[in-house]
Design a protein around this motif. Structure first.
Motif, PDB file in Angstrom:
ATOM      1  N   GLU A 106      23.511 -14.251  -7.757  1.00 52.13           N
ATOM      2  CA  GLU A 106      23.869 -15.564  -8.498  1.00 52.13           C
ATOM      3  C   GLU A 106      24.560 -16.290  -7.447  1.00 52.13           C
ATOM      4  OE1 GLU A 106      25.827 -15.092 -12.128  1.00 52.13           O
ATOM      5  OE2 GLU A 106      24.079 -14.320 -13.127  1.00 52.13           O
ATOM      6  N   VAL A 107      24.313 -16.387  -6.091  1.00 50.97           N
ATOM      7  CA  VAL A 107      24.689 -17.187  -5.103  1.00 50.97           C
ATOM      8  C   VAL A 107      23.550 -18.085  -4.306  1.00 50.97           C
ATOM      9  CG1 VAL A 107      26.623 -15.673  -4.377  1.00 50.97           C
ATOM     10  CG2 VAL A 107      24.297 -15.333  -3.157  1.00 50.97           C
ATOM     11  N   GLY A 108      22.203 -17.709  -4.681  1.00 50.31           N
ATOM     12  CA  GLY A 108      21.151 -18.665  -4.102  1.00 50.31           C
ATOM     13  C   GLY A 108      20.102 -18.753  -4.941  1.00 50.31           C
ATOM     14  N   PHE A 109      18.901 -19.535  -4.524  1.00 49.18           N
ATOM     15  CA  PHE A 109      17.989 -19.584  -5.392  1.00 49.18           C
ATOM     16  C   PHE A 109      16.516 -19.754  -4.483  1.00 49.18           C
ATOM     17  CE2 PHE A 109      19.205 -24.035  -4.434  1.00 49.18           C
ATOM     18  CZ  PHE A 109      17.986 -24.977  -4.173  1.00 49.18           C
ATOM     19  N   LEU A 110      15.466 -19.581  -4.797  1.00 50.71           N
ATOM     20  CA  LEU A 110      14.117 -19.480  -3.990  1.00 50.71           C
ATOM     21  C   LEU A 110      13.672 -21.046  -3.896  1.00 50.71           C
ATOM     22  CD1 LEU A 110      12.681 -16.246  -5.328  1.00 50.71           C
ATOM     23  CD2 LEU A 110      14.407 -16.566  -3.593  1.00 50.71           C
ATOM     24  N   HIS A 111      13.862 -21.666  -2.904  1.00 51.56           N
ATOM     25  CA  HIS A 111      13.184 -22.815  -2.643  1.00 51.56           C
ATOM     26  C   HIS A 111      11.696 -22.912  -2.782  1.00 51.56           C
ATOM     27  CE1 HIS A 111      12.669 -26.705  -1.115  1.00 51.56           C
ATOM     28  NE2 HIS A 111      12.059 -26.432  -0.117  1.00 51.56           N
ATOM     29  N   ILE A 112      11.209 -21.899  -1.866  1.00 52.13           N
ATOM     30  CA  ILE A 112       9.634 -21.829  -1.721  1.00 52.13           C
ATOM     31  C   ILE A 112       9.628 -20.393  -1.050  1.00 52.13           C
ATOM     32  CG2 ILE A 112       9.691 -22.908   0.551  1.00 52.13           C
ATOM     33  CD1 ILE A 112       6.836 -24.039   0.022  1.00 52.13           C
ATOM     34  N   LEU A 113       8.310 -19.810  -1.669  1.00 56.52           N
ATOM     35  CA  LEU A 113       7.767 -18.638  -1.136  1.00 56.52           C
ATOM     36  C   LEU A 113       7.208 -19.118   0.201  1.00 56.52           C
ATOM     37  CD1 LEU A 113       6.565 -16.839  -4.389  1.00 56.52           C
ATOM     38  CD2 LEU A 113       8.632 -16.368  -3.240  1.00 56.52           C
ATOM     39  N   THR A 114       7.290 -18.130   1.027  1.00 57.73           N
ATOM     40  CA  THR A 114       6.196 -18.572   2.481  1.00 57.73           C
ATOM     41  C   THR A 114       5.072 -18.448   2.132  1.00 57.73           C
ATOM     42  OG1 THR A 114       6.576 -15.909   3.053  1.00 57.73           O
ATOM     43  CG2 THR A 114       8.227 -17.846   4.125  1.00 57.73           C
ATOM     44  N   LYS A 115       4.271 -17.874   1.210  1.00 61.15           N
ATOM     45  CA  LYS A 115       3.083 -17.699   0.908  1.00 61.15           C
ATOM     46  C   LYS A 115       2.569 -19.087   0.350  1.00 61.15           C
ATOM     47  CE  LYS A 115       1.004 -16.260  -2.888  1.00 61.15           C
ATOM     48  NZ  LYS A 115       0.515 -17.709  -3.360  1.00 61.15           N
ATOM     49  N   ASP A 116       3.503 -20.218   0.024  1.00 61.55           N
ATOM     50  CA  ASP A 116       3.213 -21.523  -0.165  1.00 61.55           C
ATOM     51  C   ASP A 116       3.153 -22.457   0.999  1.00 61.55           C
ATOM     52  OD1 ASP A 116       2.879 -20.862  -3.112  1.00 61.55           O
ATOM     53  OD2 ASP A 116       4.923 -20.974  -3.142  1.00 61.55           O
ATOM     54  N   ILE A 117       3.500 -21.685   2.270  1.00 66.75           N
ATOM     55  CA  ILE A 117       3.395 -22.222   3.513  1.00 66.75           C
ATOM     56  C   ILE A 117       2.113 -21.652   4.052  1.00 66.75           C
ATOM     57  CG2 ILE A 117       4.568 -22.542   5.691  1.00 66.75           C
ATOM     58  CD1 ILE A 117       7.139 -22.043   4.319  1.00 66.75           C
ATOM     59  N   TRP A 118       1.875 -20.603   4.011  1.00 59.92           N
ATOM     60  CA  TRP A 118       0.835 -19.754   4.504  1.00 59.92           C
ATOM     61  C   TRP A 118       0.399 -18.706   3.941  1.00 59.92           C
ATOM     62  CZ3 TRP A 118       0.427 -17.844  10.465  1.00 59.92           C
ATOM     63  CH2 TRP A 118      -0.995 -17.334  10.723  1.00 59.92           C
ATOM     64  N   ASP A 119      -0.604 -18.649   2.957  1.00 58.34           N
ATOM     65  CA  ASP A 119      -1.040 -17.662   1.988  1.00 58.34           C
ATOM     66  C   ASP A 119      -1.503 -16.549   2.904  1.00 58.34           C
ATOM     67  OD1 ASP A 119      -1.124 -16.150  -0.230  1.00 58.34           O
ATOM     68  OD2 ASP A 119      -2.718 -17.402  -0.934  1.00 58.34           O
ATOM     69  N   GLY A 120      -1.085 -15.490   3.054  1.00 60.24           N
ATOM     70  CA  GLY A 120      -1.502 -14.299   3.631  1.00 60.24           C
ATOM     71  C   GLY A 120      -1.274 -14.195   5.023  1.00 60.24           C
ATOM     72  N   HIS A 121       0.007 -14.834   5.492  1.00 59.24           N
ATOM     73  CA  HIS A 121       0.673 -14.768   6.668  1.00 59.24           C
ATOM     74  C   HIS A 121       1.173 -13.393   6.945  1.00 59.24           C
ATOM     75  CE1 HIS A 121       5.303 -14.594   5.867  1.00 59.24           C
ATOM     76  NE2 HIS A 121       4.636 -15.283   4.754  1.00 59.24           N
ATOM     77  N   PRO A 122       1.093 -13.025   8.111  1.00 58.31           N
ATOM     78  CA  PRO A 122       1.721 -11.671   8.494  1.00 58.31           C
ATOM     79  C   PRO A 122       3.333 -11.754   8.749  1.00 58.31           C
ATOM     80  CG  PRO A 122       0.683 -12.861  10.487  1.00 58.31           C
ATOM     81  CD  PRO A 122       0.643 -13.751   9.637  1.00 58.31           C
ATOM     82  N   CYS A 123       3.948 -10.532   8.565  1.00 57.87           N
ATOM     83  CA  CYS A 123       5.381 -10.641   9.049  1.00 57.87           C
ATOM     84  C   CYS A 123       5.814  -9.611   9.848  1.00 57.87           C
ATOM     85  CB  CYS A 123       6.118 -10.799   7.621  1.00 57.87           C
ATOM     86  SG  CYS A 123       7.914 -10.950   8.066  1.00 57.87           S
ATOM     87  N   CYS A 124       5.809  -8.496   9.415  1.00 60.12           N
ATOM     88  CA  CYS A 124       6.325  -7.368   9.981  1.00 60.12           C
ATOM     89  C   CYS A 124       5.003  -6.514  10.589  1.00 60.12           C
ATOM     90  CB  CYS A 124       7.288  -6.453   9.499  1.00 60.12           C
ATOM     91  SG  CYS A 124       8.707  -7.329   9.266  1.00 60.12           S
ATOM     92  N   ALA A 125       5.162  -5.504  11.598  1.00 57.55           N
ATOM     93  CA  ALA A 125       4.008  -4.750  12.166  1.00 57.55           C
ATOM     94  C   ALA A 125       4.626  -3.361  12.357  1.00 57.55           C
ATOM     95  CB  ALA A 125       3.540  -5.550  13.269  1.00 57.55           C
ATOM     96  N   PHE A 126       3.494  -2.392  12.476  1.00 58.60           N
ATOM     97  CA  PHE A 126       3.801  -1.008  12.840  1.00 58.60           C
ATOM     98  C   PHE A 126       3.312  -0.941  14.454  1.00 58.60           C
ATOM     99  CE2 PHE A 126       2.489   3.550  13.144  1.00 58.60           C
ATOM    100  CZ  PHE A 126       3.435   4.122  13.391  1.00 58.60           C
ATOM    101  N   GLY A 127       4.072  -0.273  15.265  1.00 59.15           N
ATOM    102  CA  GLY A 127       3.582  -0.287  16.612  1.00 59.15           C
ATOM    103  C   GLY A 127       4.267   0.417  17.626  1.00 59.15           C
ATOM    104  N   THR A 128       4.123   0.467  18.738  1.00 59.95           N
ATOM    105  CA  THR A 128       4.754   1.335  19.680  1.00 59.95           C
ATOM    106  C   THR A 128       4.311   0.947  20.959  1.00 59.95           C
ATOM    107  OG1 THR A 128       4.857   3.750  20.465  1.00 59.95           O
ATOM    108  CG2 THR A 128       2.576   3.194  19.911  1.00 59.95           C
TER     109      THR A 128
END
Length: 456
Positions: free
Chosen positions: A272-294
């Motif tokens: 109860e300290v914040g609210f969701l202004h916008i989901l990033t899917k509403d900026i770019w639906d299907g955008h990548p975020c994290c990855a697995f790599g080496t």
């Protein structure tokens, strides 16, 4: 006297086939570690149980079938259709594993769900690997441990391997992306005091947090405010704050908001300290975020081990993509050694049914997703933003870098080995805030923005 083999529980007509654990066996997720102690001897039973579930998803139908033909006949019939030896061979690499004991770093956020859940659910063990997943405090530490070879593979922010390979922000060390860990799954969260100030044009002077400079969080926040006429370098402040510290900083008033990973957006609502202004899917639906790599060196030295790792994570990604598994996964990754978060918070994020902090209960099934494909056009977009905001100077060979770092062909090959259908292509177009991005025109795109350090 030889002992007759015991048939798996899947062939017991008097026993319900309870799909409580994703490994295919009839035990609760919390009992999985003990049950998987002899993973190699159990792998045959796991495969059979999974096959029986796929063939007979309705338990009553399975039981009637077994009662009619008998367990041994049923087993022989199923084996003739789907030879277990072939399936098990698919789960093993064609060559011996060069290294079996591995350390994989991760940041405790839902973005890392596939590589985390592969540990308690036994997907690494199924590939013959003994993996330790190591909770890590921050992204700079992840970078340093990979450069220093303290980790064999890791959870990356997807722009990080590009930056490290180019020597941007660190010494250049070739790194490679095997899979995307998650798509969507982020949000802009604001402090409650800003509930009546949701027009980004009025955010001049705001202090925002992102988890790392070379992150989709940073690039998406910059893109979002710039599209609303603010210069992210002069009109707002952007600070690097570890994800686990974002809610505390919001509560203390040190920041006005953050574009951060879940579960910390939902955790701010929960606290109860914040609210969701916008989901990033509403900026770019299907955008990548994290990855697995080496590192490229690890792959060169341990090609069979790397292939086994990728198969493990792809198996987890396929499970994570199925909405019916999301509540189970929330339970699996909630404990202290993984995310150390309230299960209800994780369930809201993963199922997409959540409170937004504005008095609404929203249903967004793809709020978080786990499409593993490392599209090279995604890498090109990240490079255009690194160019746009001055992280890289001079000409950028977008295509060459993208294809060197994002191992799309390898990911498709491993998917096929697992019986998953790989998608076609390499450079799909994407739409970000209504504007289409075409990787074939990357240089023009990078130069097209009115608000940009590259234009300064």
């Amino acid at each position: 006297m030889s002992r007759l083999p015991t048939l798996p529980a899947a062939y017991d007509a008097d026993r319900p086939l309870m799909p409580r654990c994703a490994c295919g066996a009839d035990h609760a997720p919390g009992e999985h570690a003990a049950a998987a102690a002899s993973a190699e001897s159990l792998s045959h039973d796991k495969l059979e149980a999974a096959m029986v579930k796929a063939l007979f998803p309705v338990d009553s139908v399975r039981r009637r079938f077994l009662q009619a033909v008998g367990a041994s006949t049923a087993r022989a019939a199923i084996a003739s259709l789907m030879p277990l030896g072939a399936l098990q061979a698919m789960a093993q690499d064609k060559g011996p594993l060069e290294k079996k004991d591995l350390k994989i770093g991760f940041i405790p956020i839902t973005c890392a769900t596939p590589l985390i859940m592969a540990h308690p659910l036994g997907f690494y063990k199924q590939q013959g690997l003994n993996v330790e997943v190591v909770k890590t405090a921050g992204w700079a530490l992840i970078r340093d441990k990979m450069i220093n070879k303290e980790y064999d593979a890791t959870h990356f922010l997807s722009p990080m391997p590009l930056a490290i390979s180019m020597g941007v922000g660190s010494n250049p060390v070739p790194m490679q992306v095997a899979t995307i860990q998650n798509t969507n799954g982020q949000a802009i969260t604001l402090a409650n005091k800003h509930k009546d100030n949701r027009d980004p044009k009025k955010w001049k002077g705001f202090k925002f947090a992102v988890p790392f400079e070379f992150s989709m969080h940073n690039f998406l926040l910059r893109y979002y405010v710039a599209e609303h006429g603010l210069n992210p370098d002069t009109d707002i402040q952007i600070r690097v704050v570890p994800p686990a510290e974002m809610v505390a900083n919001l509560r203390a008033g040190n920041i006005d908001g953050y574009l951060g990973p879940d579960p910390f957006n939902q955790r701010a609502v929960f606290e109860e300290v914040g609210f969701l202004h916008i989901l990033t899917k509403d900026i770019w639906d299907g955008h990548p975020c994290c990855a697995f790599g080496t590192s490229a060196a690890f792959i060169q030295q341990n090609p069979n081990t790397f292939a086994a790792l990728v198969r493990s994570v792809l198996t987890a990604s396929a499970m994570a993509r199925d909405p019916k598994n999301r509540e189970l996964i929330a339970r699996v990754i909630a404990p202290a050694q993984y995310l150390n978060q309230p299960e209800t918070v994780l369930t809201q994020v993963l199922t997409g049914r959540f409170a937004d902090g504005l008095g609404n209960i929203r249903t967004v099934p793809d709020r978080a997703d786990f499409d593993p494909i490392p599209w090279q056009s995604m890498a090109v977009w990240m490079l255009t933003q690194m160019k746009r905001w001055g992280y890289v100077k001079g000409d950028v060979d977008y295509k060459q870098i993208a294809e060197k770092v994002f191992l799309l062909t390898d990911a498709k090959k491993r998917m096929a080995e697992l019986g998953q259908k790989p998608p076609e292509g390499a450079y799909p177009k994407f739409t970000i805030m209504g504007k289409v991005f075409d990787a074939a025109k990357a240089d023009d795109y990078a130069k097209s923005f009115a608000i940009s350090k590259a234009a300064a």
